[in-house]
Design a protein around this motif. Sequence first.
Motif, PDB file in Angstrom:
ATOM      1  N   MET A   1      -9.074  -4.860  -0.806  1.00  0.00           N
ATOM      2  CA  MET A   1      -9.996  -5.318   0.304  1.00  0.00           C
ATOM      3  C   MET A   1     -11.394  -5.549  -0.200  1.00  0.00           C
ATOM      4  N   LEU A   2     -11.883  -4.998  -1.282  1.00  0.00           N
ATOM      5  CA  LEU A   2     -13.172  -5.101  -1.689  1.00  0.00           C
ATOM      6  C   LEU A   2     -13.121  -6.166  -2.680  1.00  0.00           C
ATOM      7  N   ASP A   3     -11.989  -6.684  -3.154  1.00  0.00           N
ATOM      8  CA  ASP A   3     -12.060  -8.000  -4.048  1.00  0.00           C
ATOM      9  C   ASP A   3     -11.899  -9.143  -3.055  1.00  0.00           C
ATOM     10  N   GLY A   4     -11.727  -8.871  -1.786  1.00  0.00           N
ATOM     11  CA  GLY A   4     -11.870  -9.953  -0.686  1.00  0.00           C
ATOM     12  C   GLY A   4     -10.731 -10.462  -0.535  1.00  0.00           C
ATOM     13  N   VAL A   5      -9.634 -10.124  -0.843  1.00  0.00           N
ATOM     14  CA  VAL A   5      -8.191 -11.006  -0.576  1.00  0.00           C
ATOM     15  C   VAL A   5      -8.183 -10.998   0.907  1.00  0.00           C
ATOM     16  N   PRO A   6      -7.489 -12.295   1.280  1.00  0.00           N
ATOM     17  CA  PRO A   6      -7.555 -12.809   2.691  1.00  0.00           C
ATOM     18  C   PRO A   6      -6.585 -12.012   3.265  1.00  0.00           C
TER      19      PRO A   6
ATOM     20  N   CYS B   1     -14.271  -0.386   5.392  1.00  0.00           N
ATOM     21  CA  CYS B   1     -14.912  -1.065   4.441  1.00  0.00           C
ATOM     22  C   CYS B   1     -15.501  -2.372   4.863  1.00  0.00           C
ATOM     23  N   GLY B   2     -15.153  -2.851   6.185  1.00  0.00           N
ATOM     24  CA  GLY B   2     -15.908  -4.279   6.704  1.00  0.00           C
ATOM     25  C   GLY B   2     -14.660  -5.430   6.074  1.00  0.00           C
ATOM     26  N   TRP B   3     -13.428  -4.955   5.779  1.00  0.00           N
ATOM     27  CA  TRP B   3     -12.683  -5.868   5.423  1.00  0.00           C
ATOM     28  C   TRP B   3     -12.314  -6.981   6.447  1.00  0.00           C
ATOM     29  N   SER B   4     -12.330  -8.237   6.357  1.00  0.00           N
ATOM     30  CA  SER B   4     -11.996  -8.990   7.417  1.00  0.00           C
ATOM     31  C   SER B   4     -10.717 -10.075   7.223  1.00  0.00           C
TER      32      SER B   4
ATOM     33  N   THR C   1     -14.837   8.844   1.646  1.00  0.00           N
ATOM     34  CA  THR C   1     -14.040   8.551   0.476  1.00  0.00           C
ATOM     35  C   THR C   1     -14.182   6.854  -0.065  1.00  0.00           C
ATOM     36  N   VAL C   2     -14.135   6.356   0.996  1.00  0.00           N
ATOM     37  CA  VAL C   2     -14.164   4.907   0.910  1.00  0.00           C
ATOM     38  C   VAL C   2     -15.480   4.317   0.448  1.00  0.00           C
ATOM     39  N   ALA C   3     -16.667   5.065   0.949  1.00  0.00           N
ATOM     40  CA  ALA C   3     -18.134   4.555   0.500  1.00  0.00           C
ATOM     41  C   ALA C   3     -18.160   5.011  -0.725  1.00  0.00           C
ATOM     42  N   PHE C   4     -17.705   6.098  -1.365  1.00  0.00           N
ATOM     43  CA  PHE C   4     -17.847   6.681  -2.668  1.00  0.00           C
ATOM     44  C   PHE C   4     -17.238   5.615  -3.513  1.00  0.00           C
TER      45      PHE C   4
END
Length: 332
Positions: free
Chosen positions: A202-207, A267-270, A315-318
Amino acid sequence: SVDPTSFSWWWFSLELGKGNGGNAVRILMIGGTALVGPHVIRELLAVPDTQIWTLTRSGKPYFCEVGLQGDRDDEASVIRAIEFARPDVIIDMIPFTATNAQTLVSATRKTMITPKLVAISSIDVYRVFGRLNGTEKAPFQPSPIVEDMALRSKLGPEGASYDKISVERMLREGFANAIILRLPATYGWPDTTRVEDYLDQMLDGVPVMKLPEERATFRFSRCLHKNAAFAVALAVRSPIMGHRTYNVAESTAFTELEWAQRIASFCGWSGKIEVTPWSEGSENPRQQFEIATQAIRQDLGFHEKYDVVEGLSDTVAFHAYKRLGKTYEKYY
Protein backbone atom coordinates in the motif's frame (compact mmCIF):
# COMPACT_ATOMS: atom_id res chain seq x y z
CA SER A 1 -19.94 -2.11 41.77
CA VAL A 2 -16.73 -3.87 42.79
CA ASP A 3 -13.88 -4.15 40.30
CA PRO A 4 -13.18 -7.93 40.26
CA THR A 5 -9.60 -7.34 39.18
CA SER A 6 -8.91 -5.07 42.14
CA PHE A 7 -10.61 -7.53 44.50
CA SER A 8 -8.55 -10.42 43.18
CA TRP A 9 -5.32 -8.47 43.63
CA TRP A 10 -6.33 -7.49 47.18
CA TRP A 11 -7.17 -11.10 48.03
CA PHE A 12 -4.04 -12.44 46.38
CA SER A 13 -1.83 -9.89 48.15
CA LEU A 14 -3.44 -10.81 51.46
CA GLU A 15 -2.82 -14.53 50.94
CA LEU A 16 0.78 -14.02 49.85
CA GLY A 17 1.36 -11.61 52.72
CA LYS A 18 0.71 -14.47 55.14
CA GLY A 19 3.93 -16.05 53.92
CA ASN A 20 6.16 -13.03 53.45
CA GLY A 21 5.34 -11.00 56.50
CA GLY A 22 2.86 -8.71 54.76
CA ASN A 23 5.43 -7.29 52.34
CA ALA A 24 4.76 -6.32 48.74
CA VAL A 25 3.97 -8.99 46.18
CA ARG A 26 7.28 -10.02 44.59
CA ILE A 27 7.39 -10.92 40.90
CA LEU A 28 10.26 -12.27 38.80
CA MET A 29 9.80 -11.96 35.03
CA ILE A 30 12.03 -13.96 32.70
CA GLY A 31 12.54 -12.29 29.32
CA GLY A 32 9.96 -9.87 28.00
CA THR A 33 12.27 -7.20 26.61
CA ALA A 34 10.37 -6.60 23.39
CA LEU A 35 6.72 -6.65 22.40
CA VAL A 36 4.52 -7.65 25.34
CA GLY A 37 6.89 -7.65 28.31
CA PRO A 38 7.27 -3.89 28.88
CA HIS A 39 3.49 -3.53 28.95
CA VAL A 40 3.22 -6.37 31.48
CA ILE A 41 5.59 -4.47 33.77
CA ARG A 42 3.58 -1.29 33.35
CA GLU A 43 0.32 -3.11 34.14
CA LEU A 44 1.73 -4.70 37.28
CA LEU A 45 3.46 -1.60 38.61
CA ALA A 46 0.17 0.30 38.38
CA VAL A 47 -0.89 -1.61 41.49
CA PRO A 48 0.62 -0.50 44.83
CA ASP A 49 2.85 -2.87 46.83
CA THR A 50 4.26 -4.62 43.79
CA GLN A 51 7.96 -5.33 43.30
CA ILE A 52 9.29 -6.67 40.01
CA TRP A 53 12.62 -8.14 39.00
CA THR A 54 13.43 -9.00 35.37
CA LEU A 55 15.98 -11.58 34.24
CA THR A 56 17.34 -10.72 30.79
CA ARG A 57 20.64 -10.99 28.96
CA SER A 58 21.12 -7.23 29.07
CA GLY A 59 19.96 -6.71 32.63
CA LYS A 60 18.34 -3.45 31.48
CA PRO A 61 15.28 -2.26 33.44
CA TYR A 62 12.39 -0.65 31.57
CA PHE A 63 10.53 1.19 34.30
CA CYS A 64 10.95 0.89 38.06
CA GLU A 65 11.70 -2.81 38.24
CA VAL A 66 15.10 -4.24 39.17
CA GLY A 67 17.00 -5.60 36.18
CA LEU A 68 19.02 -8.78 36.66
CA GLN A 69 21.51 -9.94 34.05
CA GLY A 70 21.69 -13.60 33.10
CA ASP A 71 20.90 -16.31 30.56
CA ARG A 72 17.64 -18.16 31.15
CA ASP A 73 19.27 -21.40 29.95
CA ASP A 74 22.04 -21.10 32.53
CA GLU A 75 20.64 -22.78 35.62
CA ALA A 76 23.02 -20.93 37.92
CA SER A 77 21.76 -17.58 36.58
CA VAL A 78 18.15 -18.60 37.15
CA ILE A 79 18.89 -19.83 40.65
CA ARG A 80 20.62 -16.55 41.53
CA ALA A 81 17.68 -14.56 40.18
CA ILE A 82 15.13 -16.59 42.14
CA GLU A 83 17.15 -16.41 45.36
CA PHE A 84 17.64 -12.67 44.91
CA ALA A 85 14.02 -11.84 44.09
CA ARG A 86 12.40 -14.55 46.24
CA PRO A 87 9.29 -14.24 44.06
CA ASP A 88 5.73 -15.03 44.92
CA VAL A 89 5.11 -15.27 41.18
CA ILE A 90 7.39 -16.10 38.24
CA ILE A 91 6.34 -14.89 34.78
CA ASP A 92 8.09 -16.78 32.00
CA MET A 93 7.69 -14.75 28.81
CA ILE A 94 10.05 -16.84 26.66
CA PRO A 95 9.73 -20.59 27.30
CA PHE A 96 10.40 -21.79 23.75
CA THR A 97 12.02 -25.21 24.26
CA ALA A 98 11.92 -28.21 26.55
CA THR A 99 15.35 -27.13 27.84
CA ASN A 100 13.98 -23.70 28.78
CA ALA A 101 11.20 -25.31 30.81
CA GLN A 102 13.39 -27.94 32.43
CA THR A 103 15.99 -25.37 33.50
CA LEU A 104 13.34 -23.24 35.19
CA VAL A 105 11.76 -26.22 36.96
CA SER A 106 15.12 -27.52 38.16
CA ALA A 107 16.35 -24.10 39.31
CA THR A 108 13.13 -23.40 41.21
CA ARG A 109 13.24 -26.74 43.01
CA LYS A 110 16.86 -26.21 44.08
CA THR A 111 15.99 -22.86 45.68
CA MET A 112 13.25 -24.49 47.77
CA ILE A 113 11.05 -21.50 46.86
CA THR A 114 7.54 -22.36 45.63
CA PRO A 115 6.18 -19.50 43.51
CA LYS A 116 3.13 -19.48 41.33
CA LEU A 117 3.96 -19.57 37.61
CA VAL A 118 2.44 -17.65 34.70
CA ALA A 119 3.89 -18.83 31.38
CA ILE A 120 3.40 -17.71 27.80
CA SER A 121 2.54 -20.33 25.22
CA SER A 122 0.98 -20.11 21.78
CA ILE A 123 -2.14 -21.18 19.95
CA ASP A 124 0.15 -23.04 17.56
CA VAL A 125 0.04 -25.98 19.99
CA TYR A 126 -3.32 -26.93 18.52
CA ARG A 127 -3.63 -29.63 15.90
CA VAL A 128 -5.13 -27.12 13.51
CA PHE A 129 -1.69 -25.49 13.22
CA GLY A 130 -0.09 -28.75 12.15
CA ARG A 131 -2.90 -29.26 9.67
CA LEU A 132 -2.47 -25.79 8.19
CA ASN A 133 1.30 -25.93 7.79
CA GLY A 134 1.34 -29.51 6.57
CA THR A 135 3.46 -31.04 9.32
CA GLU A 136 0.78 -33.59 10.15
CA LYS A 137 -2.38 -35.03 8.70
CA ALA A 138 -5.55 -34.31 10.64
CA PRO A 139 -9.25 -34.08 9.91
CA PHE A 140 -10.97 -30.73 9.52
CA GLN A 141 -10.91 -28.96 12.91
CA PRO A 142 -14.07 -27.17 14.07
CA SER A 143 -13.77 -23.49 14.88
CA PRO A 144 -13.53 -21.61 17.19
CA ILE A 145 -10.96 -23.70 19.05
CA VAL A 146 -11.41 -24.18 22.79
CA GLU A 147 -8.68 -25.04 25.29
CA ASP A 148 -9.40 -28.78 25.53
CA MET A 149 -9.28 -29.46 21.78
CA ALA A 150 -6.64 -31.69 20.22
CA LEU A 151 -3.00 -30.61 20.22
CA ARG A 152 -0.36 -31.30 17.60
CA SER A 153 1.22 -34.74 17.71
CA LYS A 154 4.42 -33.63 15.94
CA LEU A 155 6.91 -30.79 16.15
CA GLY A 156 6.26 -27.74 13.99
CA PRO A 157 8.44 -26.42 11.14
CA GLU A 158 11.07 -25.11 13.60
CA GLY A 159 11.65 -28.54 15.12
CA ALA A 160 12.92 -28.87 18.70
CA SER A 161 14.03 -25.21 18.73
CA TYR A 162 10.39 -24.26 19.29
CA ASP A 163 8.37 -26.80 21.23
CA LYS A 164 5.57 -25.20 23.23
CA ILE A 165 3.80 -28.53 23.77
CA SER A 166 6.73 -29.95 25.73
CA VAL A 167 7.09 -26.61 27.51
CA GLU A 168 3.49 -26.72 28.72
CA ARG A 169 3.76 -30.32 29.90
CA MET A 170 7.00 -29.78 31.83
CA LEU A 171 5.82 -26.59 33.50
CA ARG A 172 2.59 -28.22 34.66
CA GLU A 173 4.59 -31.10 36.09
CA GLY A 174 7.10 -28.77 37.75
CA PHE A 175 4.80 -26.19 39.36
CA ALA A 176 1.88 -26.86 41.69
CA ASN A 177 0.25 -23.57 40.68
CA ALA A 178 0.58 -22.54 37.05
CA ILE A 179 -1.45 -20.52 34.56
CA ILE A 180 -0.50 -21.01 30.92
CA LEU A 181 -1.63 -18.40 28.41
CA ARG A 182 -1.85 -19.36 24.74
CA LEU A 183 -1.35 -16.21 22.68
CA PRO A 184 -2.27 -15.76 19.01
CA ALA A 185 -0.58 -13.55 16.40
CA THR A 186 0.31 -10.51 18.53
CA TYR A 187 0.67 -7.10 16.92
CA GLY A 188 1.62 -3.61 18.04
CA TRP A 189 4.51 -1.26 17.46
CA PRO A 190 7.50 -1.49 17.41
CA ASP A 191 6.92 -4.96 15.88
CA THR A 192 5.21 -4.41 12.52
CA THR A 193 5.59 -7.91 11.07
CA ARG A 194 1.84 -8.53 11.35
CA VAL A 195 1.00 -5.62 9.06
CA GLU A 196 3.93 -5.05 6.71
CA ASP A 197 3.03 -7.71 4.13
CA TYR A 198 -0.02 -5.68 3.13
CA LEU A 199 1.16 -2.27 4.30
CA ASP A 200 4.36 -2.22 2.24
CA GLN A 201 2.40 -2.77 -0.95
CA MET A 202 0.00 0.00 0.00
CA LEU A 203 2.80 2.41 0.88
CA ASP A 204 4.45 1.54 -2.46
CA GLY A 205 1.27 2.78 -4.11
CA VAL A 206 0.20 -0.37 -5.93
CA PRO A 207 -3.17 0.35 -7.56
CA VAL A 208 -4.51 -3.19 -7.10
CA MET A 209 -3.63 -5.81 -4.52
CA LYS A 210 -4.84 -9.30 -5.32
CA LEU A 211 -5.92 -11.88 -2.75
CA PRO A 212 -7.01 -15.38 -3.77
CA GLU A 213 -10.34 -16.20 -2.20
CA GLU A 214 -8.96 -19.00 -0.02
CA ARG A 215 -6.61 -16.46 1.61
CA ALA A 216 -9.12 -13.62 1.69
CA THR A 217 -11.61 -15.79 3.61
CA PHE A 218 -9.05 -17.19 6.08
CA ARG A 219 -10.03 -16.20 9.61
CA PHE A 220 -7.16 -15.81 12.08
CA SER A 221 -7.14 -14.77 15.74
CA ARG A 222 -4.95 -11.83 16.78
CA CYS A 223 -4.32 -9.69 19.87
CA LEU A 224 -2.95 -6.21 20.50
CA HIS A 225 0.24 -6.41 22.58
CA LYS A 226 -1.15 -4.19 25.34
CA ASN A 227 -4.20 -6.41 25.75
CA ALA A 228 -2.01 -9.52 25.81
CA ALA A 229 -0.05 -7.84 28.61
CA PHE A 230 -3.30 -7.14 30.43
CA ALA A 231 -4.12 -10.86 30.23
CA VAL A 232 -0.74 -11.69 31.79
CA ALA A 233 -1.35 -9.21 34.61
CA LEU A 234 -4.77 -10.71 35.27
CA ALA A 235 -3.24 -14.19 35.46
CA VAL A 236 -0.61 -12.94 37.92
CA ARG A 237 -3.30 -11.34 40.10
CA SER A 238 -5.72 -14.25 39.95
CA PRO A 239 -6.33 -16.13 43.22
CA ILE A 240 -7.02 -19.31 41.24
CA MET A 241 -4.78 -22.15 42.40
CA GLY A 242 -3.74 -25.33 40.60
CA HIS A 243 -3.35 -25.56 36.85
CA ARG A 244 -5.23 -23.48 34.28
CA THR A 245 -4.74 -22.95 30.55
CA TYR A 246 -6.35 -20.06 28.70
CA ASN A 247 -6.60 -18.86 25.13
CA VAL A 248 -5.98 -15.12 24.75
CA ALA A 249 -7.26 -13.19 21.72
CA GLU A 250 -9.57 -10.43 20.62
CA SER A 251 -13.26 -11.19 20.47
CA THR A 252 -13.30 -10.83 16.68
CA ALA A 253 -11.07 -12.91 14.44
CA PHE A 254 -10.85 -10.97 11.19
CA THR A 255 -10.45 -12.58 7.81
CA GLU A 256 -7.32 -11.65 5.85
CA LEU A 257 -9.46 -9.46 3.61
CA GLU A 258 -10.91 -7.62 6.61
CA TRP A 259 -7.44 -7.27 8.14
CA ALA A 260 -6.02 -5.80 4.92
CA GLN A 261 -8.96 -3.41 4.65
CA ARG A 262 -8.38 -2.20 8.20
CA ILE A 263 -4.72 -1.55 7.44
CA ALA A 264 -5.69 0.33 4.27
CA SER A 265 -8.04 2.57 6.24
CA PHE A 266 -5.14 3.84 8.37
CA CYS A 267 -2.55 4.50 5.69
CA GLY A 268 -4.61 6.49 3.19
CA TRP A 269 -4.21 3.94 0.41
CA SER A 270 -6.59 4.67 -2.44
CA GLY A 271 -6.08 1.39 -4.28
CA LYS A 272 -8.32 -1.62 -4.53
CA ILE A 273 -8.19 -5.12 -3.06
CA GLU A 274 -9.29 -7.63 -5.67
CA VAL A 275 -10.37 -11.07 -4.51
CA THR A 276 -9.46 -13.58 -7.19
CA PRO A 277 -11.15 -16.97 -7.69
CA TRP A 278 -10.39 -19.89 -5.43
CA SER A 279 -7.11 -21.53 -6.47
CA GLU A 280 -7.45 -24.91 -8.07
CA GLY A 281 -6.69 -27.68 -5.60
CA SER A 282 -7.09 -25.49 -2.52
CA GLU A 283 -9.19 -26.83 0.32
CA ASN A 284 -12.75 -25.59 0.21
CA PRO A 285 -14.17 -24.75 2.72
CA ARG A 286 -10.98 -23.36 4.21
CA GLN A 287 -9.70 -24.50 7.58
CA GLN A 288 -9.98 -21.54 9.96
CA PHE A 289 -7.70 -20.63 12.87
CA GLU A 290 -10.05 -18.83 15.21
CA ILE A 291 -9.81 -19.46 18.95
CA ALA A 292 -12.43 -19.18 21.66
CA THR A 293 -11.72 -16.89 24.62
CA GLN A 294 -14.78 -17.31 26.81
CA ALA A 295 -12.82 -19.06 29.57
CA ILE A 296 -10.36 -16.26 30.33
CA ARG A 297 -13.09 -13.66 30.02
CA GLN A 298 -15.27 -15.51 32.52
CA ASP A 299 -12.60 -16.68 34.98
CA LEU A 300 -10.16 -13.74 34.97
CA GLY A 301 -12.28 -10.86 33.67
CA PHE A 302 -10.25 -10.40 30.50
CA HIS A 303 -11.52 -7.82 28.01
CA GLU A 304 -10.08 -5.46 25.42
CA LYS A 305 -8.83 -2.90 27.92
CA TYR A 306 -6.95 -1.01 25.20
CA ASP A 307 -8.52 0.24 21.98
CA VAL A 308 -7.60 -2.16 19.19
CA VAL A 309 -8.38 0.43 16.53
CA GLU A 310 -5.90 2.88 18.04
CA GLY A 311 -3.40 0.05 18.50
CA LEU A 312 -3.49 -0.97 14.85
CA SER A 313 -3.36 2.68 13.76
CA ASP A 314 -0.21 3.19 15.85
CA THR A 315 1.38 0.09 14.34
CA VAL A 316 0.69 1.29 10.80
CA ALA A 317 1.99 4.77 11.60
CA PHE A 318 5.17 3.41 13.20
CA HIS A 319 5.97 1.33 10.12
CA ALA A 320 5.26 4.21 7.76
CA TYR A 321 7.55 6.51 9.74
CA LYS A 322 10.26 3.84 9.83
CA ARG A 323 10.21 3.55 6.05
CA LEU A 324 10.75 7.29 5.84
CA GLY A 325 13.64 7.14 8.30
CA LYS A 326 11.72 9.19 10.84
CA THR A 327 11.07 8.63 14.54
CA TYR A 328 7.52 7.87 15.55
CA GLU A 329 7.04 9.68 18.86
CA LYS A 330 4.91 7.32 20.88
CA TYR A 331 5.60 6.11 24.37
CA TYR A 332 4.79 2.88 26.14
